[in-house]
Design a protein around this motif. Structure first.
Motif, PDB file in Angstrom:
ATOM      1  N   ILE A   1       0.850  -1.185   0.000  1.00  0.00           N
ATOM      2  CA  ILE A   1       0.000   0.000   0.000  1.00  0.00           C
ATOM      3  C   ILE A   1       0.887   1.237   0.000  1.00  0.00           C
ATOM      4  O   ILE A   1       1.815   1.342   0.797  1.00  0.00           O
ATOM      5  N   GLU A   2       0.582   2.149  -0.907  1.00  0.00           N
ATOM      6  CA  GLU A   2       1.366   3.378  -0.966  1.00  0.00           C
ATOM      7  C   GLU A   2       0.928   4.321   0.159  1.00  0.00           C
ATOM      8  O   GLU A   2      -0.259   4.639   0.291  1.00  0.00           O
ATOM      9  N   ILE A   3       1.884   4.729   0.961  1.00  0.00           N
ATOM     10  CA  ILE A   3       1.613   5.632   2.074  1.00  0.00           C
ATOM     11  C   ILE A   3       2.177   7.002   1.723  1.00  0.00           C
ATOM     12  O   ILE A   3       3.370   7.149   1.488  1.00  0.00           O
ATOM     13  N   ASP A   4       1.326   8.017   1.698  1.00  0.00           N
ATOM     14  CA  ASP A   4       1.757   9.381   1.413  1.00  0.00           C
ATOM     15  C   ASP A   4       2.075  10.060   2.746  1.00  0.00           C
ATOM     16  O   ASP A   4       1.210  10.685   3.360  1.00  0.00           O
ATOM     17  N   ALA A   5       3.314   9.908   3.176  1.00  0.00           N
ATOM     18  CA  ALA A   5       3.734  10.453   4.474  1.00  0.00           C
ATOM     19  C   ALA A   5       3.532  11.959   4.533  1.00  0.00           C
ATOM     20  O   ALA A   5       3.117  12.493   5.571  1.00  0.00           O
TER      21      ALA A   5
ATOM     22  N   ALA B   1     -10.617   4.838   9.873  1.00  0.00           N
ATOM     23  CA  ALA B   1     -11.729   4.947   8.927  1.00  0.00           C
ATOM     24  C   ALA B   1     -11.337   4.397   7.557  1.00  0.00           C
ATOM     25  O   ALA B   1     -12.116   3.673   6.924  1.00  0.00           O
ATOM     26  N   ALA B   2     -10.136   4.710   7.113  1.00  0.00           N
ATOM     27  CA  ALA B   2      -9.661   4.202   5.824  1.00  0.00           C
ATOM     28  C   ALA B   2      -9.549   2.684   5.850  1.00  0.00           C
ATOM     29  O   ALA B   2      -9.967   2.001   4.905  1.00  0.00           O
ATOM     30  N   GLY B   3      -9.010   2.156   6.924  1.00  0.00           N
ATOM     31  CA  GLY B   3      -8.860   0.708   7.046  1.00  0.00           C
ATOM     32  C   GLY B   3     -10.201  -0.006   7.059  1.00  0.00           C
ATOM     33  O   GLY B   3     -10.368  -1.053   6.425  1.00  0.00           O
ATOM     34  N   LEU B   4     -11.161   0.551   7.760  1.00  0.00           N
ATOM     35  CA  LEU B   4     -12.486  -0.059   7.805  1.00  0.00           C
ATOM     36  C   LEU B   4     -13.163  -0.005   6.433  1.00  0.00           C
ATOM     37  O   LEU B   4     -13.774  -0.990   5.999  1.00  0.00           O
TER      38      LEU B   4
ATOM     39  N   ILE C   1      -7.729   5.747   1.875  1.00  0.00           N
ATOM     40  CA  ILE C   1      -6.752   6.577   2.599  1.00  0.00           C
ATOM     41  C   ILE C   1      -6.898   8.028   2.176  1.00  0.00           C
ATOM     42  O   ILE C   1      -6.980   8.932   3.018  1.00  0.00           O
ATOM     43  N   ARG C   2      -6.920   8.277   0.857  1.00  0.00           N
ATOM     44  CA  ARG C   2      -7.023   9.644   0.348  1.00  0.00           C
ATOM     45  C   ARG C   2      -8.322  10.305   0.816  1.00  0.00           C
ATOM     46  O   ARG C   2      -8.333  11.455   1.256  1.00  0.00           O
ATOM     47  N   SER C   3      -9.426   9.570   0.760  1.00  0.00           N
ATOM     48  CA  SER C   3     -10.722  10.119   1.179  1.00  0.00           C
ATOM     49  C   SER C   3     -10.737  10.448   2.665  1.00  0.00           C
ATOM     50  O   SER C   3     -11.246  11.498   3.067  1.00  0.00           O
TER      51      SER C   3
ATOM     52  N   MET D   1     -11.211  14.179   4.204  1.00  0.00           N
ATOM     53  CA  MET D   1     -12.318  14.514   5.101  1.00  0.00           C
ATOM     54  C   MET D   1     -11.796  15.065   6.430  1.00  0.00           C
ATOM     55  O   MET D   1     -12.282  16.093   6.922  1.00  0.00           O
ATOM     56  N   ALA D   2     -10.808  14.389   7.004  1.00  0.00           N
ATOM     57  CA  ALA D   2     -10.264  14.841   8.295  1.00  0.00           C
ATOM     58  C   ALA D   2      -9.629  16.224   8.153  1.00  0.00           C
ATOM     59  O   ALA D   2      -9.773  17.073   9.041  1.00  0.00           O
ATOM     60  N   ARG D   3      -8.947  16.456   7.043  1.00  0.00           N
ATOM     61  CA  ARG D   3      -8.327  17.760   6.813  1.00  0.00           C
ATOM     62  C   ARG D   3      -9.392  18.854   6.721  1.00  0.00           C
ATOM     63  O   ARG D   3      -9.260  19.928   7.319  1.00  0.00           O
ATOM     64  N   ALA D   4     -10.472  18.595   5.979  1.00  0.00           N
ATOM     65  CA  ALA D   4     -11.550  19.583   5.845  1.00  0.00           C
ATOM     66  C   ALA D   4     -12.180  19.897   7.194  1.00  0.00           C
ATOM     67  O   ALA D   4     -12.453  21.055   7.516  1.00  0.00           O
TER      68      ALA D   4
END
Length: 92
Positions: free
Chosen positions: A24-28, A57-60, A73-75, A79-82
């Motif tokens: 899985i690509e992780i965008d640190a 949330a992403a994992g679920l 992950i991106r979503s 959402m958390a950022r917003a």
């Protein structure tokens, strides 16, 4: 002596190997940016809490087949950022 970026890269590699998620690509940078927004717009301790909840949330979502891991992950980060950007950091 390693730079902070090298240490973080090595640590991320250690984590994904240990959790067996190296595919899985992780965008640190996106995760660290989310933590910074939460720390500055909410309160400092919100940074780890926000990144944990977004990751959960992403994992679920990915685990339930609602999305691919990358999209989940991106979503979750978006959402958390917003939500964090909408906060004033002032107690109600």
């Amino acid at each position: 002596m390693k730079s902070q970026d090298e240490v973080l890269s090595d640590w991320l590699h250690t984590l994904v190997q240990a959790f067996e998620i190296s595919d899985i690509e992780i965008d640190a940078d996106a995760i660290l940016s989310l933590a910074a927004v939460a720390a500055h717009r909410v309160v400092r301790p919100a940074a780890p809490l926000t990144t944990f909840v977004a990751g959960l949330a992403a994992g679920l979502a990915a685990g339930h087949g609602e999305s691919t891991a990358d999209l989940a992950i991106r979503s979750a980060i978006d959402m958390a950022r917003a939500l964090a950007e909408a906060e004033s950091g002032e107690p109600a």
